[in-house]
Scaffold this motif. Structure first.
Motif, PDB file in Angstrom:
ATOM      1  N   LYS A  51      21.596  31.171  18.627  1.00 50.77           N
ATOM      2  CA  LYS A  51      20.378  31.992  19.345  1.00 50.77           C
ATOM      3  C   LYS A  51      21.207  32.299  20.938  1.00 50.77           C
ATOM      4  CE  LYS A  51      17.770  33.444  16.096  1.00 50.77           C
ATOM      5  NZ  LYS A  51      18.114  33.018  15.395  1.00 50.77           N
ATOM      6  N   LEU A  52      21.985  32.157  21.079  1.00 54.34           N
ATOM      7  CA  LEU A  52      23.347  32.250  22.471  1.00 54.34           C
ATOM      8  C   LEU A  52      23.107  30.996  23.365  1.00 54.34           C
ATOM      9  CD1 LEU A  52      22.748  36.357  22.785  1.00 54.34           C
ATOM     10  CD2 LEU A  52      24.993  34.774  21.047  1.00 54.34           C
ATOM     11  N   ASN A  53      22.785  30.320  22.693  1.00 58.27           N
ATOM     12  CA  ASN A  53      22.443  28.955  23.195  1.00 58.27           C
ATOM     13  C   ASN A  53      20.907  28.649  24.026  1.00 58.27           C
ATOM     14  OD1 ASN A  53      24.874  27.804  23.086  1.00 58.27           O
ATOM     15  ND2 ASN A  53      26.220  28.121  23.940  1.00 58.27           N
ATOM     16  N   GLU A  54      20.822  29.373  23.625  1.00 55.03           N
ATOM     17  CA  GLU A  54      19.159  29.577  23.893  1.00 55.03           C
ATOM     18  C   GLU A  54      18.093  28.222  24.203  1.00 55.03           C
ATOM     19  OE1 GLU A  54      15.319  31.464  21.449  1.00 55.03           O
ATOM     20  OE2 GLU A  54      16.017  33.228  22.997  1.00 55.03           O
ATOM     21  N   TRP A  55      17.634  28.018  24.987  1.00 50.28           N
ATOM     22  CA  TRP A  55      16.610  26.961  25.430  1.00 50.28           C
ATOM     23  C   TRP A  55      15.786  26.355  24.581  1.00 50.28           C
ATOM     24  CZ3 TRP A  55      16.735  24.575  30.890  1.00 50.28           C
ATOM     25  CH2 TRP A  55      18.174  24.458  31.666  1.00 50.28           C
ATOM     26  N   CYS A  56      15.577  25.067  24.313  1.00 49.11           N
ATOM     27  CA  CYS A  56      14.028  25.281  22.698  1.00 49.11           C
ATOM     28  C   CYS A  56      13.724  23.616  23.515  1.00 49.11           C
ATOM     29  CB  CYS A  56      14.147  25.523  21.924  1.00 49.11           C
ATOM     30  SG  CYS A  56      15.530  24.208  21.221  1.00 49.11           S
ATOM     31  N   VAL A  57      12.476  23.641  23.048  1.00 50.18           N
ATOM     32  CA  VAL A  57      11.668  21.686  22.799  1.00 50.18           C
ATOM     33  C   VAL A  57      12.008  21.600  21.394  1.00 50.18           C
ATOM     34  CG1 VAL A  57      10.440  20.541  23.894  1.00 50.18           C
ATOM     35  CG2 VAL A  57      10.982  22.188  25.575  1.00 50.18           C
ATOM     36  N   VAL A  58      12.326  20.748  20.940  1.00 47.25           N
ATOM     37  CA  VAL A  58      12.432  19.455  19.834  1.00 47.25           C
ATOM     38  C   VAL A  58      11.746  18.440  20.014  1.00 47.25           C
ATOM     39  CG1 VAL A  58      13.763  18.701  18.433  1.00 47.25           C
ATOM     40  CG2 VAL A  58      14.358  20.514  19.081  1.00 47.25           C
ATOM     41  N   LYS A  59      10.401  18.372  19.257  1.00 48.07           N
ATOM     42  CA  LYS A  59      10.375  17.338  19.502  1.00 48.07           C
ATOM     43  C   LYS A  59       9.732  16.092  17.968  1.00 48.07           C
ATOM     44  CE  LYS A  59       6.324  19.363  22.291  1.00 48.07           C
ATOM     45  NZ  LYS A  59       4.742  19.109  22.547  1.00 48.07           N
ATOM     46  N   GLN A  60      10.103  15.299  18.066  1.00 45.83           N
ATOM     47  CA  GLN A  60       9.949  14.255  16.807  1.00 45.83           C
ATOM     48  C   GLN A  60       9.380  13.214  17.078  1.00 45.83           C
ATOM     49  OE1 GLN A  60      12.403  10.453  18.208  1.00 45.83           O
ATOM     50  NE2 GLN A  60      14.183  10.989  16.559  1.00 45.83           N
ATOM     51  N   PHE A  61       8.901  12.928  15.799  1.00 46.37           N
ATOM     52  CA  PHE A  61       8.236  12.443  14.943  1.00 46.37           C
ATOM     53  C   PHE A  61       8.233  11.160  14.272  1.00 46.37           C
ATOM     54  CE2 PHE A  61       4.471  11.216  11.886  1.00 46.37           C
ATOM     55  CZ  PHE A  61       3.803  10.117  12.879  1.00 46.37           C
ATOM     56  N   ALA A  62       8.570   9.615  14.363  1.00 48.53           N
ATOM     57  CA  ALA A  62       9.529   8.300  14.234  1.00 48.53           C
ATOM     58  C   ALA A  62       8.131   7.781  13.359  1.00 48.53           C
ATOM     59  CB  ALA A  62      10.419   8.148  14.605  1.00 48.53           C
ATOM     60  N   PRO A  63       7.655   7.729  12.561  1.00 52.86           N
ATOM     61  CA  PRO A  63       6.227   6.644  12.190  1.00 52.86           C
ATOM     62  C   PRO A  63       6.880   5.842  12.217  1.00 52.86           C
ATOM     63  CG  PRO A  63       6.345   8.213  10.264  1.00 52.86           C
ATOM     64  CD  PRO A  63       7.642   8.845  11.843  1.00 52.86           C
ATOM     65  N   LYS A  64       6.326   4.258  12.756  1.00 50.77           N
ATOM     66  CA  LYS A  64       6.727   3.071  12.589  1.00 50.77           C
ATOM     67  C   LYS A  64       5.763   2.087  11.299  1.00 50.77           C
ATOM     68  CE  LYS A  64       9.328   2.945  15.450  1.00 50.77           C
ATOM     69  NZ  LYS A  64       9.515   1.843  16.911  1.00 50.77           N
ATOM     70  N   VAL A  65       6.100   3.267  10.231  1.00 48.09           N
ATOM     71  CA  VAL A  65       4.784   2.562   8.855  1.00 48.09           C
ATOM     72  C   VAL A  65       5.990   2.851   7.934  1.00 48.09           C
ATOM     73  CG1 VAL A  65       3.086   3.301   9.930  1.00 48.09           C
ATOM     74  CG2 VAL A  65       4.094   4.532   8.218  1.00 48.09           C
ATOM     75  N   GLN A  66       6.111   1.726   7.269  1.00 54.91           N
ATOM     76  CA  GLN A  66       7.013   1.037   5.407  1.00 54.91           C
ATOM     77  C   GLN A  66       6.076   0.768   4.149  1.00 54.91           C
ATOM     78  OE1 GLN A  66       9.720   0.159   5.616  1.00 54.91           O
ATOM     79  NE2 GLN A  66       9.350  -0.071   8.360  1.00 54.91           N
ATOM     80  N   GLU A  67       4.829   1.558   3.821  1.00 53.27           N
ATOM     81  CA  GLU A  67       4.529   2.214   3.400  1.00 53.27           C
ATOM     82  C   GLU A  67       4.055   3.488   2.823  1.00 53.27           C
ATOM     83  OE1 GLU A  67       1.660  -0.418   5.460  1.00 53.27           O
ATOM     84  OE2 GLU A  67       2.558   0.818   5.685  1.00 53.27           O
ATOM     85  N   ALA A  68       4.779   3.319   1.213  1.00 49.33           N
ATOM     86  CA  ALA A  68       5.076   4.703   0.706  1.00 49.33           C
ATOM     87  C   ALA A  68       4.264   6.117   1.356  1.00 49.33           C
ATOM     88  CB  ALA A  68       5.388   5.398  -0.585  1.00 49.33           C
ATOM     89  N   SER A  69       2.700   5.075   1.334  1.00 51.75           N
ATOM     90  CA  SER A  69       1.549   6.257   0.920  1.00 51.75           C
ATOM     91  C   SER A  69       1.275   7.095   1.953  1.00 51.75           C
ATOM     92  CB  SER A  69       0.847   5.459   0.759  1.00 51.75           C
ATOM     93  OG  SER A  69       0.050   4.478   1.047  1.00 51.75           O
ATOM     94  N   ALA A  70       1.383   5.533   3.566  1.00 53.94           N
ATOM     95  CA  ALA A  70       1.222   6.394   4.629  1.00 53.94           C
ATOM     96  C   ALA A  70       2.785   7.127   4.857  1.00 53.94           C
ATOM     97  CB  ALA A  70       1.206   4.988   5.664  1.00 53.94           C
ATOM     98  N   ILE A  71       3.097   7.059   4.233  1.00 54.83           N
ATOM     99  CA  ILE A  71       4.754   7.842   5.324  1.00 54.83           C
ATOM    100  C   ILE A  71       4.684   9.500   4.648  1.00 54.83           C
ATOM    101  CG2 ILE A  71       6.871   8.365   4.811  1.00 54.83           C
ATOM    102  CD1 ILE A  71       7.269   5.797   5.015  1.00 54.83           C
ATOM    103  N   LYS A  72       4.206   9.388   2.924  1.00 51.81           N
ATOM    104  CA  LYS A  72       4.102  10.363   2.610  1.00 51.81           C
ATOM    105  C   LYS A  72       2.511  11.072   2.833  1.00 51.81           C
ATOM    106  CE  LYS A  72       2.497  12.444  -1.881  1.00 51.81           C
ATOM    107  NZ  LYS A  72       2.723  12.122  -3.495  1.00 51.81           N
ATOM    108  N   LYS A  73       1.355  10.528   3.105  1.00 54.50           N
ATOM    109  CA  LYS A  73       0.658  11.122   4.312  1.00 54.50           C
ATOM    110  C   LYS A  73       0.686  11.637   5.724  1.00 54.50           C
ATOM    111  CE  LYS A  73      -4.265  10.371   5.890  1.00 54.50           C
ATOM    112  NZ  LYS A  73      -5.356   9.163   6.116  1.00 54.50           N
ATOM    113  N   ALA A  74       1.544  11.301   6.477  1.00 56.43           N
ATOM    114  CA  ALA A  74       2.299  11.889   7.677  1.00 56.43           C
ATOM    115  C   ALA A  74       3.286  12.732   7.442  1.00 56.43           C
ATOM    116  CB  ALA A  74       2.770  10.764   8.677  1.00 56.43           C
TER     117      ALA A  74
END
Length: 665
Positions: free
Chosen positions: A59-82
């Motif tokens: 988009k011709l170097n249009e500015w945007c905001v990127v929000k990152q979510f990195a859950p600190k969990v190992q359980e597959a069910s918790a990650i799937k729910k996240a």
């Protein structure tokens, strides 16, 4: 510079030559999802992710905001729910982005075991920054803050969304129009609370968070209203509620008036009392209740917020992406005074807009232009729209790598053209409506037979993405402009390259031919427009005057005038013969991505599409704005006027849709 996307990295900025982060040794991602260049960290979410400033290179170097979510969990069910919650929240944010005072959701995705949201960048300062720069609020201005934000809360609450973290830091005064924008709906915070292993995790900020939300994590519309009341207290007093909360707990709200430097009227006092009640059952239950209370009496006459002497505010990013925003306080004063007058005239509250019905000779936009035909089918942003001269078909090119053909009478999709490997930035039809050209980020141009919907051939030669394509009036020659800084001319019959035009020092995103086919105009990121003799390939002249990138061009039907749209938020009309500026239109509040000229039955009109979410119709002869056709949550990337002058088409980022606006004769 390259920004490391490890949310735990202590020093994320790296030099361009690095392949691995010099601080944490994480492999560096230069383009997130292939087209978001992360510039720097804006905020840290305590190890659960970060918020970044980024550029969208598509988009011709249009500015945007990127929000990152990195859950600190190992359980597959918790990650799937996240992940499931993340997708649900993203869909909710997409719906909320329809409101003009909420940032639009541009994308959400998973990459490298992280979840990402991409949202519209809001150019402005938050209220806490205003306070720190010396802005003081009186009673009248606090009421206006309430009347500006309460309709936003009403909007989100009616959709089942509670913000949960309203405070001055999450309210930005948009530089373009002075309106307040509510940011940070806390998708990552809500997800963090859901998957966090500690009990009692809550969302909110001390001093602004009501007791029901703090104690058991439950939040209601009244909870947001408490936070808004605490925010208004800070504006009135300059005292942070968090400090009082740390000293006194919730008892400070019972005696909040003692901290106000001046006696305030009964109207605001009564509202603040009820906003700040600890017991939610006694608090306002809806934003609408507060709006009705504030509208019972007229606002007291007063002046805008006091601006103490402070230096201009500068927002600086790394040198390779430098952009400075300077707050001119004298201009802000004038804007605020104008806003005050408008609010008093309109009777306060809600989201108000003006519709101008100025006549262009005897041409008027029809009343049903407020209910345009909507075409849905693309899976991503619509970057380009073009009417096929047969009068029955519209073509559209999208980030989803497809071109769609639409039946204008029914609004139904006729066919989808596939073949490009990356995003389609530009499309154009031959004057006879038989061939369509498409330019793509994959560095190629494709020619399509519109009768059979088959690909005719692919034109290769550019070394970077093709940002614009245009046909000569006789349909024999195609011009293409690219991020490789060149313009190429192609023989349509043979597919052979005729010549390459060089002279621009940056990308060329705009091309247009004069009606007689003798002159080609090119607009560049180098802030210049060049006129070329098509017969010789020589430069005729260079037009200079824009202060930012040139994004769009259009010749008038008589070929005597050229219109240009720029990142500097203006449209300029140029005398083609002399190269002089005829006039400048300054009514857009963000960059002008597209301009289009055409005749109607009763005169010439100029249309413009902007990242301020509007399409404007102009009388180019008088320079007057006729009307604003559109205001919604998405950027307008492309506008086109039908050959018969009876309709205007627009494409952009709002829900990946196209709209057709009728023009009555």
């Amino acid at each position: 510079m390259v920004c490391c996307l490890n949310p735990d990295c202590p020093e994320p900025l790296n030099s361009d030559e690095n392949q691995y982060c010099q601080s944490c040794n994480t492999p560096l991602v230069r383009l997130l999802r292939g087209h978001y260049r992360v510039i720097k960290v804006l905020s840290d979410e305590g190890g659960f992710g970060r918020t970044y400033l980024a550029e969208d290179i598509d988009k011709l170097n249009e500015w945007c905001v990127v929000k990152q979510f990195a859950p600190k969990v190992q359980e597959a069910s918790a990650i799937k729910k996240a992940i499931a919650l993340f997708q649900e929240e993203a869909q909710r944010l997409q719906e909320l982005g329809e409101h003009a005072q909420i940032p639009a959701l541009l994308a959400y995705f998973e990459q490298d075991n992280y979840l990402f949201l991409v949202q519209q960048f809001i150019d402005g300062e938050n209220l806490i920054h205003e306070l720190r720069q010396g802005v003081t609020y009186n009673e009248t201005q606090v009421i206006r803050v309430l009347l500006d934000l309460l309709p936003v809360l009403k909007f989100i609450h009616e959709r089942g969304v509670i913000h949960r973290d309203i405070k001055p830091q999450n309210i930005i005064r948009r530089r373009s129009d002075g309106r307040l924008v509510l940011i940070d709906f806390g998708a990552s915070k809500q997800l963090t609370a859901t998957v966090h292993t500690k009990l009692g995790t809550t969302i909110g900020s001390h001093g602004y968070t009501p007791i029901e939300q703090m104690e058991d994590g439950q939040a209601y519309p009244g909870s947001d209203l408490y936070s808004l009341g605490a925010t208004c207290f800070y504006l009135l007093t300059g005292i942070a509620p968090s400090k009082l909360w740390m000293q006194q707990g919730y008892s400070w709200v019972k005696s909040w008036r003692q901290y106000v430097p001046k006696i305030i009227g009964s109207k605001l006092g009564k509202v603040m009392d009820k906003l700040l009640i600890t017991d939610i059952q006694q608090r306002y239950q809806s934003a609408n209740q507060v709006i009705r209370e504030l509208k019972k009496q007229p606002l007291p006459s007063s002046v805008p917020p006091t601006l103490l002497t402070v230096p201009p505010t500068l927002l600086t990013v790394p040198a390779t992406h430098q952009r400075l925003f300077t707050v001119k306080f004298n201009n802000n004063l004038r804007k605020l005074l104008l806003v005050n007058v408008v609010i008093l005239l309109l009777g306060f509250g809600g989201i108000w807009y003006f519709q101008s019905f100025l006549k262009l000779n005897t041409t008027e936009i029809s009343e049903n232009a407020d209910q345009p035909k909507t075409l849905k089918g693309h899976a991503s942003d619509v970057n380009s729209v073009a009417f096929v001269p047969n009068g029955q078909t519209l073509a559209s090119g999208s980030d989803d790598k497809t071109i769609k053909l639409w039946n204008l009478a029914t609004g139904k999709e006729i066919h989808t053209l596939k073949g490009h490997l990356k995003w389609i930035w530009a499309i154009a039809s031959t004057p006879d409506g038989k061939i369509l050209a498409s330019g793509s980020a994959d560095k190629t141009i494709k020619l399509w037979n519109l009768s059979t919907t088959e690909e005719i051939r692919t034109l290769k030669g550019h070394t970077d993405g093709v940002a614009t394509v245009a046909f000569t009036p006789d349909g024999k020659t195609l011009a293409s402009g690219s991020l490789d800084k060149t313009i190429k001319l192609w023989n349509l019959g043979t597919g052979k390259q005729i010549r390459t035009l060089t002279g621009h020092t940056q990308a060329v995103p705009a091309l247009t031919f004069s009606p007689d086919g003798k002159t080609l105009a090119s607009g560049s990121w180098d802030k210049t427009i060049k006129l070329w003799n098509l017969g010789t390939g020589k430069q005729i002249r260079t037009l200079e005057g824009h202060s930012e990138l040139i994004l769009s061009l259009a010749f008038s039907p008589d070929g005597k005038t050229l219109a240009s749209g720029s990142k500097d938020k203006t449209i300029k009309l140029w005398n083609v013969a002399t190269g002089e500026t005829i006039r400048t239109f300054r009514q857009h509040s963000d960059k002008v991505n597209s301009v289009a000229y055409n005749k109607t039955a009763n005169g010439i009109i100029l249309a413009s599409g902007s990242s301020d979410n509007t399409i404007k119709i102009w009388n180019p002869t008088t320079g007057k704005e006729i009307r604003t056709l559109k205001r919604d949550s998405g950027y307008i990337y492309s506008v086109a006027i039908s050959a018969d002058g009876q309709a205007i088409a627009s494409g952009g980022s709002a829900e990946n849709i196209i709209k057709i606006w009728p023009i009555s004769q």
